[in-house]
Design a protein around this motif. Structure first.
Motif, PDB file in Angstrom:
ATOM      1  N   GLN A   1     -25.093 117.410 -25.326  1.00 43.47           N
ATOM      2  CA  GLN A   1     -25.767 117.469 -26.624  1.00 43.47           C
ATOM      3  C   GLN A   1     -26.561 116.211 -26.937  1.00 43.47           C
ATOM      4  O   GLN A   1     -27.480 116.246 -27.768  1.00 43.47           O
ATOM      5  CB  GLN A   1     -24.738 117.721 -27.719  1.00 43.47           C
ATOM      6  CG  GLN A   1     -23.654 116.672 -27.842  1.00 43.47           C
ATOM      7  CD  GLN A   1     -22.649 117.014 -28.923  1.00 43.47           C
ATOM      8  OE1 GLN A   1     -22.938 117.803 -29.826  1.00 43.47           O
ATOM      9  NE2 GLN A   1     -21.454 116.433 -28.858  1.00 43.47           N
TER      10      GLN A   1
ATOM     11  N   THR B   1     -32.943 128.195 -20.506  1.00 50.14           N
ATOM     12  CA  THR B   1     -33.658 126.917 -20.502  1.00 50.14           C
ATOM     13  C   THR B   1     -35.110 127.175 -20.117  1.00 50.14           C
ATOM     14  O   THR B   1     -35.435 127.342 -18.930  1.00 50.14           O
ATOM     15  CB  THR B   1     -33.020 125.917 -19.517  1.00 50.14           C
ATOM     16  OG1 THR B   1     -31.638 125.760 -19.837  1.00 50.14           O
ATOM     17  CG2 THR B   1     -33.716 124.559 -19.596  1.00 50.14           C
TER      18      THR B   1
ATOM     19  N   GLN C   1     -21.186 127.331 -23.676  1.00 48.17           N
ATOM     20  CA  GLN C   1     -21.142 126.486 -24.872  1.00 48.17           C
ATOM     21  C   GLN C   1     -20.495 125.143 -24.565  1.00 48.17           C
ATOM     22  O   GLN C   1     -20.935 124.105 -25.081  1.00 48.17           O
ATOM     23  CB  GLN C   1     -20.388 127.194 -25.997  1.00 48.17           C
ATOM     24  CG  GLN C   1     -20.430 126.432 -27.322  1.00 48.17           C
ATOM     25  CD  GLN C   1     -21.835 126.214 -27.820  1.00 48.17           C
ATOM     26  OE1 GLN C   1     -22.620 127.165 -27.948  1.00 48.17           O
ATOM     27  NE2 GLN C   1     -22.189 124.953 -28.120  1.00 48.17           N
TER      28      GLN C   1
ATOM     29  N   ASP D   1     -33.859 121.601 -23.751  1.00 55.56           N
ATOM     30  CA  ASP D   1     -34.241 122.775 -24.536  1.00 55.56           C
ATOM     31  C   ASP D   1     -33.339 123.972 -24.232  1.00 55.56           C
ATOM     32  O   ASP D   1     -33.672 125.104 -24.583  1.00 55.56           O
ATOM     33  CB  ASP D   1     -35.708 123.139 -24.277  1.00 55.56           C
ATOM     34  CG  ASP D   1     -35.992 123.440 -22.808  1.00 55.56           C
ATOM     35  OD1 ASP D   1     -35.201 123.015 -21.949  1.00 55.56           O
ATOM     36  OD2 ASP D   1     -37.020 124.098 -22.518  1.00 55.56           O
ATOM     37  N   SER D   2     -32.205 123.746 -23.615  1.00 54.49           N
ATOM     38  CA  SER D   2     -31.250 124.819 -23.315  1.00 54.49           C
ATOM     39  C   SER D   2     -30.636 125.353 -24.605  1.00 54.49           C
ATOM     40  O   SER D   2     -30.340 124.581 -25.527  1.00 54.49           O
ATOM     41  CB  SER D   2     -30.146 124.306 -22.398  1.00 54.49           C
ATOM     42  OG  SER D   2     -30.682 123.759 -21.209  1.00 54.49           O
ATOM     43  N   ARG D   3     -30.403 126.656 -24.639  1.00 50.18           N
ATOM     44  CA  ARG D   3     -29.811 127.250 -25.839  1.00 50.18           C
ATOM     45  C   ARG D   3     -29.165 128.589 -25.491  1.00 50.18           C
ATOM     46  O   ARG D   3     -29.564 129.258 -24.538  1.00 50.18           O
ATOM     47  CB  ARG D   3     -30.873 127.463 -26.912  1.00 50.18           C
ATOM     48  CG  ARG D   3     -32.041 128.346 -26.488  1.00 50.18           C
ATOM     49  CD  ARG D   3     -33.083 128.430 -27.580  1.00 50.18           C
ATOM     50  NE  ARG D   3     -34.209 129.290 -27.253  1.00 50.18           N
ATOM     51  CZ  ARG D   3     -35.327 128.881 -26.655  1.00 50.18           C
ATOM     52  NH1 ARG D   3     -35.450 127.597 -26.303  1.00 50.18           N
ATOM     53  NH2 ARG D   3     -36.316 129.725 -26.416  1.00 50.18           N
ATOM     54  N   GLN D   4     -28.177 128.977 -26.274  1.00 51.79           N
ATOM     55  CA  GLN D   4     -27.583 130.294 -26.128  1.00 51.79           C
ATOM     56  C   GLN D   4     -28.484 131.328 -26.795  1.00 51.79           C
ATOM     57  O   GLN D   4     -29.092 131.056 -27.839  1.00 51.79           O
ATOM     58  CB  GLN D   4     -26.183 130.324 -26.747  1.00 51.79           C
ATOM     59  CG  GLN D   4     -25.155 129.538 -25.951  1.00 51.79           C
ATOM     60  CD  GLN D   4     -23.808 130.246 -25.912  1.00 51.79           C
ATOM     61  OE1 GLN D   4     -23.737 131.464 -25.875  1.00 51.79           O
ATOM     62  NE2 GLN D   4     -22.743 129.457 -25.899  1.00 51.79           N
TER      63      GLN D   4
ATOM     64  N   LEU E   1     -23.144 123.081 -23.059  1.00 51.81           N
ATOM     65  CA  LEU E   1     -24.084 122.617 -24.084  1.00 51.81           C
ATOM     66  C   LEU E   1     -23.492 121.459 -24.883  1.00 51.81           C
ATOM     67  O   LEU E   1     -24.186 120.480 -25.188  1.00 51.81           O
ATOM     68  CB  LEU E   1     -24.448 123.760 -25.026  1.00 51.81           C
ATOM     69  CG  LEU E   1     -25.453 124.786 -24.513  1.00 51.81           C
ATOM     70  CD1 LEU E   1     -25.540 125.970 -25.471  1.00 51.81           C
ATOM     71  CD2 LEU E   1     -26.825 124.152 -24.327  1.00 51.81           C
TER      72      LEU E   1
END
Length: 430
Positions: free
Chosen positions: A122, A153, A115, A127-130, A118
């Protein structure tokens, strides 16, 4: 045993003159040569051993933006479309697949690290996400690991290190570049303080500019010129399996293993929790600069004292143009793989995904990374020697960013608009 590289028939003749000499036939230098040749600039690549014989063919083949430090993400982003178009550009399949990369976290503390990353990127269009543990099970089915979640990702990918550099080399030669293997550059030739050529073991080549893309060897080469490039070696052990039915096409990294699918149907596997740090004279000379990194991303180091220290001392730090150089004494750096580390990686993977329990190991090898104190490469001019440009210190990230990194080096040589802002990569930051 080193990975088997697709062979390339290079030149047997050494030109007397050219416009740009590239020192080092790894993937970064080869991309730069391809770009220069495409622009009509005469270029000669000199490689002390075989092209891509070291880290360019020994890496894991990951192409990722995920978890890179924020200043380095634009270069990784610029590499994506270049990888996507590389097969058509070079006329060969280099194994590029945009299949995604997934990092796994076992606890909330590891998720918090993801996090934090991320949050640091920001403002970038990533397109990275948890993702949740449930989503991990859908993306990579058949697992028995207990995960708190992960970082995913979809636009990241993979390629084949044993194919890519060779294909780039052939394309560069087709455009007019000259590549000479088994020809070490001993030193630079200067006139009025600027580049006038290079002195190789086979004679001198006159040129206007030089790109030093020598990987781990660049520090020693520059040291002989009185220039300090802070890099230290880290050694990663890797294995590949025979074809096996894996869980997914996605490349997966856990705290203590990783796997990525290969074109041959097998998997490349490594232990993400262990890197060997052989102690050398440079460890003493540079160690204080790495204290911050040791407390951060390089906490998984395994220091060792062995023959590397004595081999390093025997190579020497100073030599003349008429003397045999260290680069002739060691044509290819080939550190032994650690069987215990590789075995543990495979056990950890098989515990998480039991389908790997019967995987047959076909080959194991290791590769030496040239790591800088901030894990960013140096890509830019060397102010002390006009006409000399450096592209080294990629800290294990060079393969993934190679199409953009090599182009950035070529852009700076040609004094054209750079593909990305080069300021994060200046040598002077050290």
């Amino acid at each position: 045993m080193a990975p088997l590289i697709t062979p390339v028939q290079t030149s047997l003749d050494l030109p007397e003159a050219t416009t740009v000499v590239v020192i080092g036939g790894g993937i970064i230098g080869l991309v730069a040569a391809l770009v220069l040749a495409e622009r009509g600039t005469p270029v000669v690549v000199l490689e002390k051993g075989r092209i891509a014989g070291e880290q360019s063919s020994r890496n894991q083949g990951w192409i990722r933006k995920m978890s890179r430090s924020a200043p380095d993400v634009p270069l990784a982003m610029a590499a994506d479309p270049l990888w996507n178009g590389l097969a058509a550009r070079v006329g060969a399949d280099v194994g590029y697949r945009r299949a995604g990369i997934l990092y796994l976290a076992r606890n909330e503390s590891e998720l918090a690290v993801h996090q934090d990353w991320l949050d640091s990127v920001q403002d970038l269009a990533l397109d990275s996400r948890q993702i949740s543990a449930l989503r991990i099970g859908l993306l990579a089915p058949g697992g028995r690991g207990h995960w708190a979640g992960g970082l995913y990702t979809p636009s990241d990918g993979r390629a084949e290190p044993t194919l890519a550099a060779s294909a780039i080399a052939r394309a560069a030669m087709a455009k007019g570049a000259v590549i000479v293997e088994h020809c070490a550059v001993r030193t630079l030739s200067l006139a009025a303080g600027r580049i006038a050529g290079v002195v190789s073991e086979r004679g001198e080549i006159r040129c206007e500019q030089v790109l030093l893309a020598g990987g781990l060897w660049s520090r020693r080469f520059l040291g002989n010129q009185g220039i300090d490039l802070p890099t230290l070696p880290l050694v990663a052990s890797i294995l590949r399996t025979a074809p096996v039915q894996g869980p997914c096409d996605i490349t997966v990294g856990a705290p203590d293993f990783s796997f990525r699918k290969r074109l041959d149907g097998g998997f490349t596997i490594s232990h993400r929790g262990v890197l060997n740090a052989p102690l050398t004279l440079d460890s003493l000379l540079l160690g204080r600069r790495y204290l911050g990194a040791l407390r951060g991303q390089w906490q998984n180091l395994q220091p060792s004292i062995g023959r590397e220290l004595f081999d390093d001392l025997l190579l020497g730090r100073r030599w003349r143009a008429d003397q045999v150089s260290p680069f002739e004494r060691v044509r290819t750096l080939d550190p032994p793989a650690d069987p215990r580390v590789n075995a543990e990686a495979l056990r950890n993977l098989a515990t998480a995904w039991p389908m790997f329990k019967d995987a047959v190991v076909k080959q194991a090898w290791s590769g030496a990374l040239d790591v800088t104190p901030d894990s960013l490469p140096v890509i830019g001019p060397v102010a002390k020697i006009p006409g000399l440009t450096l592209a080294s210190g990629f800290s294990g990230h060079g393969f993934g960013t190679a199409p953009a990194a090599g182009q950035l080096a070529a852009d700076l040589i040609c004094a054209t608009r750079p593909i990305v802002d080069p300021r994060p990569y200046r040598l002077e930051r050290f």
